[in-house]
Design a protein around this motif. Sequence first.
Motif, PDB file in Angstrom:
ATOM      1  N   THR A  26       6.797   0.595  11.093  1.00  0.00           N
ATOM      2  CA  THR A  26       6.670   0.308   9.656  1.00  0.00           C
ATOM      3  C   THR A  26       5.222   0.422   9.179  1.00  0.00           C
ATOM      4  O   THR A  26       4.940   0.197   8.004  1.00  0.00           O
ATOM      5  CB  THR A  26       7.223  -1.092   9.292  1.00  0.00           C
ATOM      6  N   GLN A  27       4.286   0.760  10.103  1.00  0.00           N
ATOM      7  CA  GLN A  27       2.883   0.916   9.690  1.00  0.00           C
ATOM      8  C   GLN A  27       2.327   2.287  10.072  1.00  0.00           C
ATOM      9  O   GLN A  27       1.109   2.468  10.116  1.00  0.00           O
ATOM     10  CB  GLN A  27       2.021  -0.184  10.336  1.00  0.00           C
ATOM     11  N   LEU A  28       3.200   3.251  10.355  1.00  0.00           N
ATOM     12  CA  LEU A  28       2.695   4.575  10.758  1.00  0.00           C
ATOM     13  C   LEU A  28       1.960   5.245   9.610  1.00  0.00           C
ATOM     14  O   LEU A  28       2.344   5.101   8.448  1.00  0.00           O
ATOM     15  CB  LEU A  28       3.863   5.463  11.189  1.00  0.00           C
ATOM     16  N   SER A  29       0.896   5.988   9.957  1.00  0.00           N
ATOM     17  CA  SER A  29       0.236   6.768   8.917  1.00  0.00           C
ATOM     18  C   SER A  29       0.617   8.240   8.998  1.00  0.00           C
ATOM     19  O   SER A  29       0.212   9.033   8.155  1.00  0.00           O
ATOM     20  CB  SER A  29      -1.276   6.590   8.970  1.00  0.00           C
ATOM     21  N   GLU A  30       1.400   8.615  10.018  1.00  0.00           N
ATOM     22  CA  GLU A  30       1.951   9.965  10.076  1.00  0.00           C
ATOM     23  C   GLU A  30       3.226   9.909  10.929  1.00  0.00           C
ATOM     24  O   GLU A  30       3.388   8.975  11.719  1.00  0.00           O
ATOM     25  CB  GLU A  30       0.945  10.958  10.668  1.00  0.00           C
ATOM     26  N   PRO A  31       4.123  10.896  10.778  1.00  0.00           N
ATOM     27  CA  PRO A  31       5.352  10.875  11.579  1.00  0.00           C
ATOM     28  C   PRO A  31       5.027  10.911  13.075  1.00  0.00           C
ATOM     29  O   PRO A  31       4.127  11.648  13.509  1.00  0.00           O
ATOM     30  CB  PRO A  31       6.085  12.144  11.142  1.00  0.00           C
ATOM     31  N   ARG A  32       5.741  10.119  13.854  1.00  0.00           N
ATOM     32  CA  ARG A  32       5.485  10.028  15.296  1.00  0.00           C
ATOM     33  C   ARG A  32       6.798  10.096  16.062  1.00  0.00           C
ATOM     34  O   ARG A  32       7.856   9.697  15.556  1.00  0.00           O
ATOM     35  CB  ARG A  32       4.795   8.704  15.631  1.00  0.00           C
ATOM     36  N   ASP A  58      19.480   1.421   9.041  1.00  0.00           N
ATOM     37  CA  ASP A  58      19.227   0.371   8.041  1.00  0.00           C
ATOM     38  C   ASP A  58      18.372   0.860   6.863  1.00  0.00           C
ATOM     39  O   ASP A  58      18.117   0.093   5.927  1.00  0.00           O
ATOM     40  CB  ASP A  58      18.523  -0.832   8.695  1.00  0.00           C
ATOM     41  N   GLY A  59      17.858   2.077   6.945  1.00  0.00           N
ATOM     42  CA  GLY A  59      17.069   2.612   5.832  1.00  0.00           C
ATOM     43  C   GLY A  59      15.608   2.194   5.843  1.00  0.00           C
ATOM     44  O   GLY A  59      14.857   2.479   4.908  1.00  0.00           O
ATOM     45  N   VAL A  60      15.173   1.517   6.916  1.00  0.00           N
ATOM     46  CA  VAL A  60      13.775   1.070   7.004  1.00  0.00           C
ATOM     47  C   VAL A  60      12.873   2.269   7.346  1.00  0.00           C
ATOM     48  O   VAL A  60      11.734   2.369   6.894  1.00  0.00           O
ATOM     49  CB  VAL A  60      13.634  -0.032   8.082  1.00  0.00           C
ATOM     50  N   VAL A  61      13.426   3.165   8.150  1.00  0.00           N
ATOM     51  CA  VAL A  61      12.665   4.295   8.696  1.00  0.00           C
ATOM     52  C   VAL A  61      13.469   5.559   8.454  1.00  0.00           C
ATOM     53  O   VAL A  61      14.702   5.529   8.446  1.00  0.00           O
ATOM     54  CB  VAL A  61      12.457   4.066  10.220  1.00  0.00           C
ATOM     55  N   ARG A  62      12.751   6.691   8.284  1.00  0.00           N
ATOM     56  CA  ARG A  62      13.437   7.981   8.164  1.00  0.00           C
ATOM     57  C   ARG A  62      13.143   8.790   9.417  1.00  0.00           C
ATOM     58  O   ARG A  62      12.051   8.672   9.974  1.00  0.00           O
ATOM     59  CB  ARG A  62      12.928   8.725   6.941  1.00  0.00           C
ATOM     60  N   PHE A 165      16.029  -7.704 -13.666  1.00  0.00           N
ATOM     61  CA  PHE A 165      16.782  -7.065 -12.576  1.00  0.00           C
ATOM     62  C   PHE A 165      16.433  -7.695 -11.228  1.00  0.00           C
ATOM     63  O   PHE A 165      17.281  -7.853 -10.355  1.00  0.00           O
ATOM     64  CB  PHE A 165      16.467  -5.553 -12.561  1.00  0.00           C
ATOM     65  N   LEU A 166      15.157  -8.038 -11.045  1.00  0.00           N
ATOM     66  CA  LEU A 166      14.685  -8.562  -9.758  1.00  0.00           C
ATOM     67  C   LEU A 166      14.832 -10.086  -9.655  1.00  0.00           C
ATOM     68  O   LEU A 166      14.406 -10.670  -8.662  1.00  0.00           O
ATOM     69  CB  LEU A 166      13.214  -8.183  -9.536  1.00  0.00           C
ATOM     70  N   ALA A 167      15.444 -10.713 -10.644  1.00  0.00           N
ATOM     71  CA  ALA A 167      15.586 -12.175 -10.602  1.00  0.00           C
ATOM     72  C   ALA A 167      16.322 -12.586  -9.328  1.00  0.00           C
ATOM     73  O   ALA A 167      17.364 -12.005  -8.999  1.00  0.00           O
ATOM     74  CB  ALA A 167      16.347 -12.656 -11.834  1.00  0.00           C
ATOM     75  N   PRO A 168      15.758 -13.548  -8.590  1.00  0.00           N
ATOM     76  CA  PRO A 168      16.399 -13.930  -7.325  1.00  0.00           C
ATOM     77  C   PRO A 168      17.694 -14.693  -7.587  1.00  0.00           C
ATOM     78  O   PRO A 168      17.811 -15.422  -8.575  1.00  0.00           O
ATOM     79  CB  PRO A 168      15.365 -14.834  -6.660  1.00  0.00           C
ATOM     80  N   THR A 169      18.654 -14.507  -6.682  1.00  0.00           N
ATOM     81  CA  THR A 169      19.881 -15.306  -6.759  1.00  0.00           C
ATOM     82  C   THR A 169      19.660 -16.574  -5.948  1.00  0.00           C
ATOM     83  O   THR A 169      18.724 -16.657  -5.163  1.00  0.00           O
ATOM     84  CB  THR A 169      21.076 -14.536  -6.167  1.00  0.00           C
ATOM     85  N   THR A 170      20.537 -17.546  -6.120  1.00  0.00           N
ATOM     86  CA  THR A 170      20.352 -18.814  -5.397  1.00  0.00           C
ATOM     87  C   THR A 170      20.588 -18.642  -3.911  1.00  0.00           C
ATOM     88  O   THR A 170      19.952 -19.284  -3.097  1.00  0.00           O
ATOM     89  CB  THR A 170      21.314 -19.893  -5.940  1.00  0.00           C
ATOM     90  N   ASP A 171      21.519 -17.753  -3.541  1.00  0.00           N
ATOM     91  CA  ASP A 171      21.750 -17.524  -2.108  1.00  0.00           C
ATOM     92  C   ASP A 171      21.099 -16.208  -1.692  1.00  0.00           C
ATOM     93  O   ASP A 171      21.753 -15.258  -1.312  1.00  0.00           O
ATOM     94  CB  ASP A 171      23.242 -17.524  -1.779  1.00  0.00           C
ATOM     95  N   ASP A 172      19.771 -16.196  -1.799  1.00  0.00           N
ATOM     96  CA  ASP A 172      18.976 -15.016  -1.479  1.00  0.00           C
ATOM     97  C   ASP A 172      19.227 -14.597  -0.027  1.00  0.00           C
ATOM     98  O   ASP A 172      18.930 -15.352   0.886  1.00  0.00           O
ATOM     99  CB  ASP A 172      17.500 -15.390  -1.672  1.00  0.00           C
ATOM    100  N   PRO A 173      19.786 -13.400   0.208  1.00  0.00           N
ATOM    101  CA  PRO A 173      20.023 -13.002   1.600  1.00  0.00           C
ATOM    102  C   PRO A 173      18.701 -12.744   2.331  1.00  0.00           C
ATOM    103  O   PRO A 173      17.703 -12.396   1.715  1.00  0.00           O
ATOM    104  CB  PRO A 173      20.826 -11.702   1.461  1.00  0.00           C
ATOM    105  N   THR A 174      18.720 -12.973   3.620  1.00  0.00           N
ATOM    106  CA  THR A 174      17.509 -12.725   4.406  1.00  0.00           C
ATOM    107  C   THR A 174      17.198 -11.235   4.371  1.00  0.00           C
ATOM    108  O   THR A 174      18.017 -10.419   4.774  1.00  0.00           O
ATOM    109  CB  THR A 174      17.724 -13.171   5.853  1.00  0.00           C
ATOM    110  N   ALA A 175      16.011 -10.936   3.870  1.00  0.00           N
ATOM    111  CA  ALA A 175      15.644  -9.523   3.731  1.00  0.00           C
ATOM    112  C   ALA A 175      15.047  -9.017   5.039  1.00  0.00           C
ATOM    113  O   ALA A 175      14.567  -9.787   5.855  1.00  0.00           O
ATOM    114  CB  ALA A 175      14.660  -9.367   2.597  1.00  0.00           C
ATOM    115  N   THR A 176      15.076  -7.706   5.204  1.00  0.00           N
ATOM    116  CA  THR A 176      14.441  -7.101   6.376  1.00  0.00           C
ATOM    117  C   THR A 176      13.537  -5.973   5.930  1.00  0.00           C
ATOM    118  O   THR A 176      13.579  -5.533   4.791  1.00  0.00           O
ATOM    119  CB  THR A 176      15.482  -6.524   7.349  1.00  0.00           C
ATOM    120  N   GLY A 177      12.757  -5.459   6.886  1.00  0.00           N
ATOM    121  CA  GLY A 177      11.906  -4.304   6.588  1.00  0.00           C
ATOM    122  C   GLY A 177      10.603  -4.778   6.124  1.00  0.00           C
ATOM    123  O   GLY A 177       9.699  -4.125   5.781  1.00  0.00           O
TER     124      GLY A 177
END
Lengths: 177, 148
Positions: A26-32, A58-62, A165-177
């Motif tokens: 998640t911190q790469l500066s070029e494809p590896r 999961d869409g975190v990385v391409r 649109f970005l207003a948090p819901t009360t049961d905010d799911p645990t985010a990843t990435g």
Amino acid sequence: MTTASGDESLSIQQTTGEERVRMVVTQLSEPRTANWIADEADWSHEPTTRVLTRLVTDGVVRSDDSGPHTTYYPDYRRQAIREAMAIRDSGQSVETVTETLTELKARVRAWQDEFSVDSPTQLRATIADDLDPEAEQRRAEIAREWEHVQRRIRIVGFALREWEFLAPTTDDPTATG
Amino acid sequence: MSVPHPGSDPNARLYAQLKRDVLERVPQITGVAFVPDRIKARKLQVTFAPDRLTPPTGPDPPKLDIVWYRQTPHDWFRVDYVDPNTGLHAGWHQDESHPDLGRAHFQYTVDNTTTRRAATFEHETPSLVLWEILEQLLSTVRPTHQPA
């Protein structure tokens, strides 16, 4: 590097291989490649590839299969949007965030006026002019901070435009990435 | 360097990553703050528990300031530890201030005397570089330069 509790580095003591793969990718500066990522994460190839495959799903990385080896690169859009969400969730009112945005923009205008330039790149170009080392250093510092402020303006501006649109819901799911 | 499009900018989430990947996992650290606030996020400021450090210090908590910009070909960063009780200052800087020492240097100040030397890191991932810095600070620099 050794520590009091053995030969393992502090990062290996305090993190899992899976966590280190995520940090690296998640911190790469070029494809590896997976090999490069495993080496950087001090982990073995096979589990590294497994984690990378999941992060791609999961869409975190391409991933890119067009070359001789599959390469991986983070989706930095996702990180920018998560940062906008963090600003939305920071507990500040829309008025306070708007004031902060105004303040950041005023800083940019003050730099533009002081140096008669439009951008940090133009400010850097003036460093080549006949300046004493102290003035050169100051301009380099301001150029760096200016870029940081510009980046924050874009993210804060996005958070404000999409405030509802970005207003948090009360049961905010645990985010990843 | 111009500011990249947000979709290709590795800076957006950097401080949150350093906080989550590294700083929140170090038992000697009791606080991590975005300075001046979460929105402007100019730097991270870390607070240590003085009595959890080896050797211990006090009564005031030592601080670590982190300013880090992702850029090519190499990141720019300054990571500075200050113990207000002893005056020890230790910094890891990858800036342009001492090109004679290479890309990055380590410097420490004790009794108003500053010593500098070249610094190298095994990793290039910012979170893993920060782990290396914290390891040097906690395992080597503090025990060596901190009065017991």
